[in-house]
Enzyme design. Structure first.
Site, PDB file in Angstrom:
ATOM      1  N   GLY A 454       0.303  -1.269   0.155  1.00  0.00           N
ATOM      2  CA  GLY A 454      -0.097  -0.046   0.291  1.00  0.00           C
ATOM      3  C   GLY A 454       0.698   1.371  -0.132  1.00  0.00           C
ATOM      4  N   VAL A 458       9.468  -1.613  -3.741  1.00  0.00           N
ATOM      5  CA  VAL A 458      10.668  -1.814  -3.102  1.00  0.00           C
ATOM      6  C   VAL A 458      10.935  -2.540  -4.320  1.00  0.00           C
ATOM      7  CG1 VAL A 458      12.690  -2.557  -1.454  1.00  0.00           C
ATOM      8  CG2 VAL A 458      10.100  -2.646  -1.073  1.00  0.00           C
ATOM      9  N   ASP A 574       4.661  -1.691  14.488  1.00  0.00           N
ATOM     10  CA  ASP A 574       3.790  -2.271  13.285  1.00  0.00           C
ATOM     11  C   ASP A 574       5.222  -4.087  13.258  1.00  0.00           C
ATOM     12  OD1 ASP A 574       2.236  -3.725  11.531  1.00  0.00           O
ATOM     13  OD2 ASP A 574       3.276  -1.814   9.594  1.00  0.00           O
TER      14      ASP A 574
END
Length: 665
Positions: A454, A458, A574
């Site tokens: 989202g 990369v 996270d």
């Protein structure tokens, strides 16, 4: 043979298990079985009916736990069971063996708390506890073992601080605490151990500065403080340790210059490693006096100037054991064969080095350089002038455009943010440029994309220097989470994260914001995410219990560093198996730390991954480090179980327990 007192079967090729009848030797005082092929367990009642003073089971394949009454007579003098497969805790009776002189339990799988496993032993001279799984702390009682000459506890899981009482062991010659979980500062009183010739405190979590008092250890031949979090300057007093053969201060946060006094260590032979610190300034000429040195590593620092040409006289250096890479060094390399035959990786990351070596450009003489410079000047100036004229025209058009089209507040903030970020953040410590990344990925072609989410994409970039980096790209203007008011905070947080350095946290090299896109540049980690390894077919076969434990421990160290060693503390928010990357040796690297928080302009916004977020996040606006602790618990269970513990969590968070949690939040 009930009258037998001494049984010595050492250094044979005997195998099999010990018979239970050996416990009937009630007059036995000495038993030595070392260097054979014995296996199995020691009879559980062995030692109960005898007065043993010497026991040696070393270098066999014995397993299981030691008999609890092995030393019940408390008459043991020598106890050596090293290099077997023994498990469990040490017998409690060892605490009361006041006559102990020599103890070796190294090279087994003993566990348990070492804190109180030993008592006061005035005659103890040698003890090896290395290569086991001991936990706990180093007791201050060791300071009362006044005859101790050799204390080795390396490669365990011992934590806490190094007790000041060790400074009382004035006969100590070897102190090895390497590869544990020790924290705090190195006690200054260790400088009192005047007979010490080996001091190894590497691979721990030690902080603070290197004590100047270590310079008084004139008998020291081996000093290893590597892979800690030590700060400050390298004490010039270390130059007084004239018998040093090996000095390793690598992988710390040391700063300042390399003391020229290190050149006085004329016996330094095996290694001088100062790599992976923050050292600056020139390489001292005085180091050329280290004519017996075989290995020199000053890579990954901020050193400048030239490599001293006098290093040509360091004839013992090996071409495969020199490393000057990733600094700001300039000029010509020394002319000796050692430097010419060194591999390119020894110099990579120093753009202005030259010389007759692999990967370096040729150094020009003055006449050739002048001729070359004149030609280069003409070749460069003509196109530059043309480009400059074109840039002026384009700039004028842009100014006219922006004057006719007013910017809203958010656009102005983004533009200012990009301009500041380009000049203040990117390239401060990197040995490559953003242009290198663009070229390596062919302007971020899909071929180099290794992941999407989202946030964006990369990319994997293999740079000309041989270094590989991972580049995360996301669009500022398209992100609903970034508002104009959060851009300044974003810049400050990135600046802080660049300073984070821990062996279990992914390294953030820097970031670049340009044309509405932001690029975060990270260290590339070979095996990818823990999630891919944990749920992949090959990964399941590779993840034995030892590696799973290593992963959980590494993540715990990373979280502790973020919460307790960073100022201000960093809350990750996270922590998941997909945000933990694995090196080839399964060393974990915590990644994406802080990004969920950084991209949120509202502290009350729920950030993180469902299934890993603490329940209270949905009901409170206060974010604490407990959120990370909960997520770590979920990850630890997932690693050990091989699957997400959602059923277990659901059973724990029943309707009754959920109500209790909500009442407490």
């Amino acid at each position: 043979m009930t009258s037998l007192q001494i049984l010595n079967l050492s250094i044979n090729q005997l195998y099999g298990e010990l018979p239970d009848t050996i416990s009937r030797l009630t007059n036995l005082t000495s038993i030595s079985l070392l260097i054979n092929n014995f296996s199995g367990t020691i009879p559980s009642d062995f030692g109960k009916y005898s007065n043993l003073s010497h026991v040696s089971f070393s270098y066999n394949s014995f397993s299981g736990e030691l008999p609890p009454e092995l030393c019940s007579s408390f008459g043991l003098h020598n106890f050596t069971v090293n290099n077997n497969n023994f498990t469990g805790p040490l017998p409690e009776c060892l605490r009361n063996c006041k006559q102990l002189k020599r103890v070796r339990v190294d090279g087994n799988r003993f566990n348990g708390n070492i804190t109180n496993a030993f008592g006061f032993h005035r005659n103890l001279s040698v003890i090896y506890l290395s290569d086991n799984q001991f936990v706990g702390e180093i007791s201050a009682a060791w300071g009362e073992c006044e005859s101790l000459t050799n204390l080795q506890m390396d490669r365990n899981r011992i934590s806490g601080k190094i007790p000041l009482e060790l400074g009382k062991l004035t006969r100590l010659e070897v102190l090895n605490l390497d590869s544990n979980e020790l924290s705090g500062e190195i006690p200054t009183v260790l400088g009192n151990l005047s007979l010490l010739y080996k001091l190894n405190l590497g691979r721990n979590h030690l902080t603070g500065e290197i004590p100047q008092s270590l310079g008084s250890l004139t008998e020291l031949s081996n000093l290893d403080l590597s892979r800690n979090s030590l700060t400050g300057n390298i004490p010039k007093e270390l130059g007084n340790c004239g018998k040093l053969l090996m000095l390793d201060l690598s992988n710390n946060n040391l700063s300042g210059v390399i003391p020229s006094e290190l050149g006085n260590l004329l016996r330094l032979q095996l290694l001088l490693d100062l790599s992976s610190n923050r050292l600056s300034g020139n390489i001292p000429q005085n180091l050329a006096k280290l004519s017996s040195l075989e290995s020199l590593n000053v890579s990954h620092n901020q050193l400048s100037g030239e490599i001293p040409l006098s290093f040509t006289g360091m004839v013992s250096l090996r071409n495969t054991s020199i490393d000057f890479s990733y600094n700001n060094l300039t000029g010509s390399i020394p002319t000796s064969t050692v430097f010419k035959d060194a591999p390119a990786k020894a110099y990579v990351g120093n753009s202005d080095l030259c010389g007759d070596a692999e990967g370096l450009s040729t150094c020009y003489t003055d006449s050739r350089k002048k001729k070359h410079s004149n030609t280069t000047l003409l070749v460069v100036l003509v196109p530059i002038c043309g480009l400059l004229l074109l840039a002026i025209i384009v700039a004028g058009l842009i100014i006219c455009y922006w004057r006719t089209k007013p910017l809203d507040g958010e656009s102005i903030a983004i533009l200012e943010f990009e301009q500041k970020a380009e000049s203040l953040i990117w390239g401060r410590k990197c040995k490559f440029t953003f242009r290198d990344i663009v070229k390596a990925t062919e302007n971020f072609h899909e071929e180099y994309c290794i992941g999407k989410g989202g946030f964006g994409s990369v990319y994997k970039a293999a740079l000309p220097t041989g270094q590989i980096v991972a580049v995360k790209r996301f669009n500022l203007s398209d992100s609903g989470d970034i508002q104009a008011t959060s851009l300044k905070s974003f810049e400050n947080e990135i600046r802080m994260l660049i300073e984070v350095r821990h062996r279990n946290i992914i390294r953030l090299y820097g970031f670049r914001s340009i044309r509405g896109c932001t690029y975060l540049v990270y260290e590339y980690v070979e095996k990818g995410s823990l999630g891919n390894v944990l749920y992949g077919v090959e990964g399941k076969a590779e993840l034995d219990w030892g590696r799973r434990l290593k992963i959980v421990q590494g993540v715990a160290h990373a979280i502790a560093y973020l919460h307790h060693d960073c100022s201000p503390p960093i809350v990750h928010r996270d922590i998941t198996v997909n945000n933990i990357l694995l090196e080839l040796e399964f060393e974990p690297q915590l990644s994406d730390f802080g990004i969920a928080r950084l991209l949120s302009s509202d502290t009350t916004t729920v950030a993180g991954t469902y299934g890993y977020m603490a329940l209270e996040i949905a009901f409170t606006t206060t974010i604490t480090d407990k959120c990370d602790v909960y997520s770590f618990g979920v990850v630890a269970l997932e690693v050990m179980m091989g699957r997400h513990p959602k059923e277990l969590l659901s059973s724990l968070l029943s309707s009754k327990s959920t109500t209790a949690v909500l009442d407490n939040t």
